[in-house]
Design a protein around this motif. Structure first.
Motif, short mmCIF file in Angstrom:
data_model
loop_
_atom_site.label_atom_id
_atom_site.label_comp_id
_atom_site.label_asym_id
_atom_site.label_seq_id
_atom_site.Cartn_x
_atom_site.Cartn_y
_atom_site.Cartn_z
N LEU A 193 -2.25 -0.54 13.66
CA LEU A 193 -2.90 -1.56 14.48
C LEU A 193 -3.07 -2.90 13.78
O LEU A 193 -3.24 -3.93 14.44
CB LEU A 193 -4.28 -1.07 14.91
N THR A 194 -3.03 -2.91 12.46
CA THR A 194 -3.35 -4.13 11.72
C THR A 194 -2.13 -4.64 10.96
O THR A 194 -1.05 -4.03 11.00
CB THR A 194 -4.50 -3.88 10.73
N HIS A 195 -2.34 -5.74 10.27
CA HIS A 195 -1.30 -6.30 9.41
C HIS A 195 -1.72 -6.16 7.94
O HIS A 195 -2.90 -6.20 7.62
CB HIS A 195 -1.10 -7.79 9.70
N TYR A 199 -6.63 -3.67 5.86
CA TYR A 199 -7.84 -3.08 6.44
C TYR A 199 -7.61 -1.60 6.67
O TYR A 199 -6.55 -1.20 7.18
CB TYR A 199 -8.20 -3.77 7.75
N GLN A 223 -8.95 3.77 11.27
CA GLN A 223 -9.49 5.11 11.47
C GLN A 223 -8.40 6.14 11.22
O GLN A 223 -7.26 5.98 11.64
CB GLN A 223 -10.03 5.25 12.89
#
Lengths: 324, 161
Positions: free
Chosen positions: B125-127, B156, B159
């Motif tokens: 979901l993140t970079h 980051y 989950q």
């Protein structure tokens, strides 16, 4: 079931990018930035008429609006508060010297130094110029049609300024970007080309005309435009004219989020200043990079949505999948 | 944090393959783009020439954010003796070439975070993002020129990680 969201911490941004667009001074119309339609534009290809000024340094915005309490009762307590003044300032440093960054970092007119005519008397703004050549029809923002004999007087690497002759008009001059306000008639036929923002670098010359490296800020030349070669730029401490531009500052976050600060009307509020930044932190007395310092005052507009007067819009596009 | 390290390596590897397809290394019988992770290979008595080698160093975490942020320090090491056809006299040029490749490979300073454990890899979901490189001075050892650059790789925690 896989998680489809994350809780995004405060954005991490590397630098700030600046974009400016000319306010139509005669009509007092700023350029719009629509966060719905333009909020995620390609940073390397801003929507017309925004002009990218690249990365900037030391960007700081300061809200100076004042509020005052409305007191009531004994002892007096604050019943409500009112906004007494509306004011905001923006400061930054440009990382390059160009026609536009110099003009924005100057409190008044910014002039093109035109190639002087042979034997012309010296002048602080540049001597009387070589006569302008006529731009022919069919020109575009990147291709200037000229007569073959006129084209032959230019070469790749030339800087050129295009605009109409000055013929005694007063008011804002320069098309479509106002470069100055003329209060009384002048005698220099080249005056508008001295203050115009339609300046570009020539990349190619043919018998049909010139090819420009970048499009003219004002788009295709206006009818009646003429062209002159430029050797550099000059600005002055003093004067009464204030540049006015719409400005957009964009911070791209590490997760793809984007913060945009849109100032519909910004005017420089300080005279030309430079900041010296040492190239090497280990040798602060060595070579320095000269950065143009810009300090701007935000002027108000009325939002047609609800009639409120305001100075700046801050918009935020969250990262994909981030909780909002 | 392993996903961030994997994502960083794979981003650089993909960018290098596009930038200079001729920079390759033969490892365990396979020709691959010329970049490897030291801790994922058998120990080297001497690092291979003309190859980028990632060495993971320090680690920091910030637990006070809404998502925990990890900061992995990565050292990119490389060395060259130039080419045989020039008798090694081009080793300075070869090192400059690797300097330039590394600068280009590191841009942009982010890449989507991926999980390379499943097949095919899964987009997270993140970079992952990283700092600009800090280069060390050139080290001369006989006919070898070497250099390294350090970057801090941030990510980051999501989950399930």
């Amino acid at each position: 079931m896989a998680t489809t969201w994350f809780s995004a911490p405060a954005p991490v941004a590397h630098r700030v990018r600046a974009y400016f667009a000319p306010v139509n001074r005669a009509a007092q119309t700023p350029v719009l930035f629509d966060p719905a339609e333009q909020g995620t534009f390609n940073l390397d290809a801003p929507p017309f008429p925004w002009i990218s000024l690249g990365w900037i340094d030391s960007f700081s915005r300061k809200a100076m609006s004042k509020t005052a309490p409305v007191l009531s009762g004994i002892p007096a307590v604050t019943l409500e508060q009112v906004r007494e003044t509306l004011e905001a300032q923006v400061t930054l440093q440009f990382l390059s010297w160009t026609k536009l960054t110099m003009a924005l970092a100057t409190g008044a007119q910014h002039m093109n130094v035109l190639v002087p005519a042979s034997g012309a008397a010296a002048a602080a703004d540049g001597a009387r110029a070589v006569p302008a050549v006529t731009v022919e029809s069919g020109s575009t923002a990147t291709s200037i049609a000229l007569a073959a004999t006129d084209a032959a007087t230019f070469s790749p690497g030339s800087i050129v300024a295009l605009d109409v002759d000055y013929t005694g008009q007063t008011g804002f001059v320069g098309s479509p970007v106002s470069g100055a306000y003329v209060r009384q008639a002048l005698s220099d036929v080249d005056y508008i080309r001295r203050v115009t923002f339609n300046v570009a670098l020539v990349s190619g010359v043919t018998s049909a005309g010139l090819t420009l490296v970048e499009p003219l800020p004002g788009g295709a030349p206006a009818a009646g435009s003429k062209l002159q070669a430029v050797t550099g730029f000059v600005d002055r401490e003093g004067g009464t004219f204030y540049q006015e531009w719409s400005a957009l500052f964009v911070m791209q976050g590490s997760q793809g989020e984007r913060i945009s600060f849109y100032y519909p009307r910004l005017q420089p509020m300080a005279s030309a200043q430079e900041a010296a930044a040492p190239l090497s932190g280990k040798n602060p007395g060595g070579q320095t990079r000269l950065l143009l310092k810009g300090q701007f005052l935000a002027l108000p507009v009325t939002d047609p949505l609800d009639g409120e007067r305001l100075l700046c819009y801050r918009s935020f596009v969250p990262a994909a999948n981030a909780l909002v | 944090m392993q996903n961030a390290k994997d994502s960083f390596y794979m981003a650089l590897r993909t960018r290098l393959a596009a930038l200079n397809p001729d920079r390759t290394v033969l490892l365990r019988g396979t020709v691959r783009p010329g970049i490897l992770v030291e801790e994922a290979e058998a120990p080297f008595s001497q690092p291979p020439n003309d190859v980028f080698m990632l060495r993971w160093l320090g680690l920091g975490v910030d637990l006070d954010l809404s998502s925990t942020m990890a900061a992995d320090e990565c050292e990119v090491l490389y060395q060259t003796a130039g080419t045989q056809s020039f008798g090694g006299l081009d080793r300075g040029r070869a090192l400059s070439g690797m300097d330039e490749e590394l600068v280009v490979m590191l841009q942009p300073l982010f890449t989507p975070k991926m999980n390379y454990t499943p097949t095919p890899p899964a987009v997270m979901l993140t970079h992952v993002f990283w700092s600009e490189p800090a280069f060390t001075p050139t080290v001369t050892q006989r006919d070898l020129l070497s250099r390294s650059a350090k970057v801090t790789v941030y990510s980051y925690q999501e989950q399930g990680e």
